[in-house]
Scaffold this active site. Structure first.
Site, PDB file in Angstrom:
ATOM      1  N   TYR A  85      -1.558  -1.204  10.512  1.00  0.00           N
ATOM      2  CA  TYR A  85      -1.720  -1.367   9.060  1.00  0.00           C
ATOM      3  C   TYR A  85      -0.501  -0.807   8.325  1.00  0.00           C
ATOM      4  O   TYR A  85       0.088  -1.489   7.474  1.00  0.00           O
ATOM      5  CB  TYR A  85      -2.988  -0.658   8.589  1.00  0.00           C
ATOM      6  CG  TYR A  85      -3.227  -0.803   7.101  1.00  0.00           C
ATOM      7  CD1 TYR A  85      -3.669  -2.009   6.559  1.00  0.00           C
ATOM      8  CD2 TYR A  85      -3.007   0.256   6.221  1.00  0.00           C
ATOM      9  CE1 TYR A  85      -3.885  -2.149   5.190  1.00  0.00           C
ATOM     10  CE2 TYR A  85      -3.222   0.123   4.862  1.00  0.00           C
ATOM     11  CZ  TYR A  85      -3.662  -1.084   4.342  1.00  0.00           C
ATOM     12  OH  TYR A  85      -3.866  -1.226   2.989  1.00  0.00           O
ATOM     13  N   SER A 109       0.847  -1.196   0.000  1.00  0.00           N
ATOM     14  CA  SER A 109       0.000   0.000   0.000  1.00  0.00           C
ATOM     15  C   SER A 109       0.878   1.240   0.000  1.00  0.00           C
ATOM     16  O   SER A 109       2.012   1.219   0.492  1.00  0.00           O
ATOM     17  CB  SER A 109      -0.873   0.006   1.256  1.00  0.00           C
ATOM     18  OG  SER A 109      -1.571   1.225   1.360  1.00  0.00           O
TER      19      SER A 109
HETATM   20  N1  LIG Z   1      -9.123  -0.771  -1.175  1.00  0.00           N
HETATM   21  C1  LIG Z   1      -8.134   0.072  -0.923  1.00  0.00           C
HETATM   22  O1  LIG Z   1      -8.361   1.280  -0.885  1.00  0.00           O
HETATM   23  C2  LIG Z   1      -6.726  -0.436  -0.716  1.00  0.00           C
HETATM   24  C3  LIG Z   1      -5.691   0.500  -0.740  1.00  0.00           C
HETATM   25  C4  LIG Z   1      -4.389   0.049  -0.547  1.00  0.00           C
HETATM   26  C5  LIG Z   1      -4.139  -1.284  -0.338  1.00  0.00           C
HETATM   27  N2  LIG Z   1      -5.167  -2.166  -0.297  1.00  0.00           N
HETATM   28  C6  LIG Z   1      -4.877  -3.573  -0.028  1.00  0.00           C
HETATM   29  O2  LIG Z   1      -5.480  -4.373  -1.013  1.00  0.00           O
HETATM   30  C7  LIG Z   1      -5.799  -5.652  -0.471  1.00  0.00           C
HETATM   31  C8  LIG Z   1      -7.252  -5.985  -0.769  1.00  0.00           C
HETATM   32  O3  LIG Z   1      -8.047  -4.966  -0.238  1.00  0.00           O
HETATM   33  P1  LIG Z   1      -9.575  -4.729  -0.638  1.00  0.00           P
HETATM   34  O4  LIG Z   1      -9.827  -3.271  -0.520  1.00  0.00           O
HETATM   35  O5  LIG Z   1      -9.890  -5.433  -1.884  1.00  0.00           O
HETATM   36  O6  LIG Z   1     -10.265  -5.409   0.631  1.00  0.00           O
HETATM   37  P2  LIG Z   1     -11.608  -6.230   0.821  1.00  0.00           P
HETATM   38  O7  LIG Z   1     -12.590  -5.964  -0.260  1.00  0.00           O
HETATM   39  O8  LIG Z   1     -12.017  -6.000   2.232  1.00  0.00           O
HETATM   40  O9  LIG Z   1     -11.092  -7.718   0.663  1.00  0.00           O
HETATM   41  C9  LIG Z   1     -10.247  -8.295   1.610  1.00  0.00           C
HETATM   42  C10 LIG Z   1     -10.108  -9.745   1.268  1.00  0.00           C
HETATM   43  O10 LIG Z   1      -9.260 -10.359   2.266  1.00  0.00           O
HETATM   44  C11 LIG Z   1      -9.938 -11.501   2.784  1.00  0.00           C
HETATM   45  N3  LIG Z   1      -9.585 -11.709   4.175  1.00  0.00           N
HETATM   46  C12 LIG Z   1      -9.800 -10.855   5.224  1.00  0.00           C
HETATM   47  N4  LIG Z   1      -9.405 -11.437   6.360  1.00  0.00           N
HETATM   48  C13 LIG Z   1      -8.934 -12.678   6.029  1.00  0.00           C
HETATM   49  C14 LIG Z   1      -8.405 -13.751   6.777  1.00  0.00           C
HETATM   50  N5  LIG Z   1      -8.265 -13.682   8.107  1.00  0.00           N
HETATM   51  N6  LIG Z   1      -8.043 -14.877   6.115  1.00  0.00           N
HETATM   52  C15 LIG Z   1      -8.200 -14.980   4.766  1.00  0.00           C
HETATM   53  N7  LIG Z   1      -8.676 -13.980   4.011  1.00  0.00           N
HETATM   54  C16 LIG Z   1      -9.052 -12.850   4.642  1.00  0.00           C
HETATM   55  C17 LIG Z   1     -11.429 -11.184   2.636  1.00  0.00           C
HETATM   56  O11 LIG Z   1     -12.187 -12.367   2.531  1.00  0.00           O
HETATM   57  P3  LIG Z   1     -13.007 -13.090   3.714  1.00  0.00           P
HETATM   58  O12 LIG Z   1     -13.717 -12.021   4.469  1.00  0.00           O
HETATM   59  O13 LIG Z   1     -13.914 -14.019   2.960  1.00  0.00           O
HETATM   60  O14 LIG Z   1     -11.990 -13.820   4.508  1.00  0.00           O
HETATM   61  C18 LIG Z   1     -11.447 -10.469   1.290  1.00  0.00           C
HETATM   62  O15 LIG Z   1     -11.480 -11.408   0.251  1.00  0.00           O
HETATM   63  C19 LIG Z   1      -5.493  -5.558   1.032  1.00  0.00           C
HETATM   64  O16 LIG Z   1      -4.241  -6.142   1.292  1.00  0.00           O
HETATM   65  C20 LIG Z   1      -5.457  -4.072   1.282  1.00  0.00           C
HETATM   66  O17 LIG Z   1      -4.647  -3.723   2.376  1.00  0.00           O
HETATM   67  C21 LIG Z   1      -6.469  -1.773  -0.484  1.00  0.00           C
END
Ligand SMILES: NC(=O)c1ccc[n+]([C@@H]2O[C@H](COP(=O)([O-])OP(=O)(O)OC[C@H]3O[C@@H](n4cnc5c(N)ncnc54)[C@H](OP(=O)(O)O)[C@@H]3O)[C@@H](O)[C@H]2O)c1
Length: 267
Positions: free
Chosen positions: A157, A144
């Site tokens: 985080y 990130s």
């Molecule tokens: N969206 C943003 O603005 C943003 C910005 C920078 C970086 N990121 C990074 O991008 C990645 C994805 O983010 P996103 O925004 O797409 O998030 P999201 O929609 O909340 O998805 C998170 C995913 O991680 C899984 N997860 C959560 N806890 C888990 C656990 N204990 N074991 C296995 N799987 C788990 C969730 O599935 P389940 O709930 O089914 O387990 C879900 O599939 C993350 O690493 C985040 O830090 C996101």
């Protein structure tokens, strides 16, 4: 090409495939012909995605419902993928918390470290020997822009993403010429779902619509970046601005400014 060609026996592993960027990565990889292993906790959500991807793209899709923050549950997955032909690993699953660490739930903060950092390390070490032996493999690390700077009120985080960012770019240097590539995705805000206007977060309210990037766009530029063997993919204007601010401004100056903004997110 740094993204290995799909074969019937090879699998691309995507963690966090049940929503957001991970779901989009799975869809994009399937459209490129890669058979998949989807990992997250919600098995039924991934089963439904798997069905769609099999029907639309004719690829094999396996589902592993696994809590990656749980060391025992993770160990079983690690053992499995150590012995499988894994061509692509997308270390995407992650969670974030906001607020002063001292006020947050300690168990959840520990789980965040396990998921965002330790699981990334474990899964990478599991697939590396096989990739090196085959002289072929691609690893996408989802870090990130937050990992570039100290962020009060988002400390766990930011620290876990600093680990991912640094691990990715360090490992990449070690693997030069090995046939295994590593690309870091370091985004700022990505809109993974349309916000409910009645319940929009401060980020949703402050950032105008045209500055948001989608999960689908993020997945596409990430996989293109992996195919082009890019060191770091930073999609969108906000991500780029955060990246520059985080990397080139004095940390003592950045911390209180960013901390003021994140304090609002925590409240
Ligand atoms: N969206 C943003 O603005 C943003 C910005 C920078 C970086 N990121 C990074 O991008 C990645 C994805 O983010 P996103 O925004 O797409 O998030 P999201 O929609 O909340 O998805 C998170 C995913 O991680 C899984 N997860 C959560 N806890 C888990 C656990 N204990 N074991 C296995 N799987 C788990 C969730 O599935 P389940 O709930 O089914 O387990 C879900 O599939 C993350 O690493 C985040 O830090 C996101």
């Amino acid at each position: 090409m740094s993204l290995p060609n799909p074969t019937p026996s090879a699998r691309a592993v995507v963690t966090g495939a049940s929503s957001g960027i991970g779901e989009a990565l799975a869809m994009d990889l399937a459209s490129r012909g890669h058979s998949l292993i989807l990992v997250a906790r919600r098995g039924e959500v991934m089963e439904s995605l798997a069905e769609t991807l099999r029907a639309e793209h004719g690829v094999e899709v396996e589902v592993r419902a696994c809590d990656l923050s749980d060391r025992d549950a993770r160990a079983a997955l690690v053992t499995e993928i150590t012995g499988r032909e894994i061509s692509v690993l997308c270390n995407n699953a992650g969670i974030a918390t906001f607020g002063p660490v001292a006020d947050l739930d300690a168990a959840y903060e520990r789980a965040q470290v396990e998921l965002n950092a330790v699981a990334v390390h474990d899964l990478t070490l599991a697939v590396l020997p096989g990739m090196l032996k085959r002289k072929s493999g691609a690893i996408l690390m989802v870090g990130s822009a937050a990992g570039n700077m100290p962020i009060p009120h988002n400390a766990t985080y930011a620290a876990t993403k600093a680990f991912v960012n640094t691990f990715s770019e360090s490992l990449r240097g070690e693997l030069k010429g090995s046939g295994v590539s590593v690309t870091l995705l370091a985004p700022g805000p990505v809109r993974t779902e349309e916000p409910d206007p009645a319940d929009a977060s401060i980020v949703d309210r402050l950032v105008p619509d045209f500055l948001w990037i989608s999960s689908e766009y993020t997945a596409k530029v990430s996989l293109d970046g992996l195919a082009e063997n890019k060191m770091r993919v930073v999609p969108g204007i906000i991500s780029k601005a955060m990246s520059v601010a985080g990397q080139y401004s004095p940390r003592a100056v950045v911390a209180p400014i960013v901390g003021t903004f994140y304090k609002k997110l925590g409240s």
